[in-house]
Design an enzyme around this catalytic site. Structure first.
Site, PDB file in Angstrom:
ATOM      1  NE  ARG A  21       5.606  -3.103   7.157  1.00 59.20           N
ATOM      2  CZ  ARG A  21       5.558  -3.971   6.148  1.00 59.20           C
ATOM      3  NH1 ARG A  21       5.394  -3.540   4.919  1.00 59.20           N
ATOM      4  NH2 ARG A  21       5.662  -5.260   6.376  1.00 59.20           N
ATOM      5  CB  SER A 189       1.534  -9.685  -5.569  1.00 59.69           C
ATOM      6  OG  SER A 189       1.859 -10.065  -4.259  1.00 59.69           O
ATOM      7  CG  HIS A 217      -1.514  -9.074  -7.673  1.00 64.84           C
ATOM      8  ND1 HIS A 217      -1.188  -7.739  -7.588  1.00 64.84           N
ATOM      9  CD2 HIS A 217      -1.509  -9.551  -6.403  1.00 64.84           C
ATOM     10  CE1 HIS A 217      -0.965  -7.429  -6.321  1.00 64.84           C
ATOM     11  NE2 HIS A 217      -1.160  -8.501  -5.584  1.00 64.84           N
ATOM     12  CB  THR A 245      -8.791  -7.010  -4.912  1.00 63.62           C
ATOM     13  OG1 THR A 245      -9.024  -5.792  -4.198  1.00 63.62           O
ATOM     14  CG2 THR A 245      -7.823  -6.729  -6.047  1.00 63.62           C
ATOM     15  CE  LYS A 248      -3.727  -5.496  -4.214  1.00 65.64           C
ATOM     16  NZ  LYS A 248      -3.236  -6.708  -3.558  1.00 65.64           N
ATOM     17  CB  THR A 278     -20.582  -0.718   8.165  1.00 62.65           C
ATOM     18  OG1 THR A 278     -20.946  -0.537   9.531  1.00 62.65           O
ATOM     19  CG2 THR A 278     -21.432   0.189   7.290  1.00 62.65           C
ATOM     20  CB  THR A 363       6.304  -7.959   2.130  1.00 63.51           C
ATOM     21  OG1 THR A 363       5.802  -7.028   3.082  1.00 63.51           O
ATOM     22  CG2 THR A 363       5.379  -8.011   0.944  1.00 63.51           C
TER      23      THR A 363
END
Ligand SMILES: *Cc1c(COP(=O)(O)O)cnc(C)c1O
Length: 406
Positions: A21, A189, A217, A245, A248, A278, A363
């Site tokens: 990567r 996704s 998504h 999320t 996105k 935290t 992936t």
């Protein structure tokens, strides 16, 4: 023991398989998305158009969101100062959790540091708290769900992607007296296809299973108020737990679940990944809250993203490019080989100032390496025309599928 050699061997293998990567260092320019400055390894830099961003609606540069973040920094400072349990819970956490519960018409919501942490924390905790459950998981579920399921440690069945008959068969063979969870996504996704949520919920009801739906998504993007595919299809009341999320389509950072009060409160009380870290800072919470509220009423961004995705698909179709024909805004173009996929994206970046990250194993499965294109609300018709023209030329002139050999 040559430790250095061990790690080097692993890295060499990645290089050999063409899936080492390489991150592209970008400098986003506020107000110019999807353009950004790309910094090349040789020290040079240039402006490029991003074609693989998850900031689908451009909310990362939305004025309302930015102002909310600035005000929060001025009023509340930088960090939260502790974990949620020990001084870190801000009033903004509660406001955001209420806003998310309202988005999904659920009793309660819970905010995590990221969508990954939400899936990992919620699934592992729900599994641990149920007595000897069985989980049914779509084979293309995200790494964070897989991680959560693994750390929950229970009997698990993977059903073929979106294959309702396979899921049905697995449910029928399972002990009717044991608790069950079906974990799946709405918009996948990497394929851009959408799960048959109604059919899955019908099966869940028949077999008395809990449904856990990842709408990462889809939140912000689908439904009258941005609730996701379940909202768009009028199915919110049939899904038990929705996960999403804030990073996105909402353009900020953070993850969440919404659902029945007792399940959410149990996850809050028992999830290690939720408790022992935290809390998100006031700025992020304020930005996320502004974004969620903004997209409950503004439809302009959603409409623009949808029409851009439609236009992109239409142009790819006209030019016979091999894209996966899903219903969503995500458009994947299959290349089918890691080295080749990297070669194409390198040409796009170096010669055409277009940035698309190659998507490789793990992936996606080997042999299905792809370019995952996202035409966001911020892309212009000109951007899309250029992209498809360049891709068409590349596929024709270079015969993309042979790039790996020559
Ligand atoms: C990105 C992603 C997540 C993780 O969300 P983050 O907020 O980026 O951690 C979870 N599920 C799916 C399907 C995703 O694509």
């Amino acid at each position: 023991m040559d430790y250095n050699q061990i790690f080097d061997n692993h890295l060499q293998n990645l290089h050999k398989e063409g899936r080492y990567r390489v991150f592209a260092p970008l400098e986003r320019i506020c107000g110019k998305f999807p353009k950004a400055v790309y910094h090349a390894p040789d020290g040079s830099s240039k402006e490029v158009t991003i074609w693989c961003s998850n900031d689908y609606l451009g909310m990362g540069q939305n004025k309302t969101v930015i102002n909310a973040i600035k005000n929060a920094v001025d009023n509340h400072g930088a960090g939260a100062g502790g974990s949620r349990n020990i001084s870190g819970t801000q009033k903004l956490h509660i406001d955001l959790e209420n806003s998310l519960a309202d988005l999904h018409q659920k009793e309660a919501g819970l905010v995590f540091s990221s969508g990954y942490a939400a899936n990992e924390g919620a699934l592992s905790t729900i599994i641990k708290l149920l007595h000897d459950p069985i989980i049914f998981s779509d084979e293309h579920n995200h790494a964070s769900m897989i991680h959560g399921i693994k750390s929950g440690k229970c009997e698990k069945y993977i059903y073929r992607h979106n294959d309702i008959e396979h899921l049905k068969e697995l449910l029928q063979n399972a002990d009717p007296s044991r608790p069950k969870i079906i974990a799946f996504e709405s918009v996948y996704s990497m394929e851009g296809d959408i799960a048959p949520i109604q059919e899955i919920c019908d099966l869940a009801q028949k077999h008395k299973a809990l449904t856990y739906l990842d709408e990462v998504h889809a939140v912000g993007l689908y439904g009258k108020r941005g609730g996701g595919i379940a909202e768009q299809r009028g199915l919110l009341d049939q899904v038990d737990i929705v996960e999403g999320t804030l990073a996105k389509a909402y353009g900020v950072m953070g993850g969440f679940i919404t659902g029945p009060k007792n399940i959410i409160d149990a996850v809050r009380s028992f999830s290690s990944g939720f408790i022992f870290t935290t809390a998100l800072p006031p700025s992020i919470l304020a930005g996320a809250l502004a974004s969620v509220e903004y997209l409950k009423s503004s439809e302009i961004e959603r409409a623009r993203a949808q029409s851009n995705a439609k236009y992109l698909k239409q142009k790819l179709e006209e030019n016979n490019l091999p894209y996966l024909k899903g219903e969503s805004h995500i458009v994947s173009l299959i290349v089918g080989d890691a080295t080749c996929c990297k070669a194409v994206t390198n040409i796009l970046l170096q010669e055409y100032d277009i940035y698309v990250q190659p998507i490789n194993y793990p992936t996606v499965p080997k042999g299905t390496e792809r370019m995952r294109l996202t035409a966001t609300a911020a892309h212009s018709t000109k951007d899309i025309d250029k992209m498809v023209d360049v891709l068409t030329a590349l596929y024709q002139e270079h015969n993309v599928l042979n790039l790996k050999t020559g």
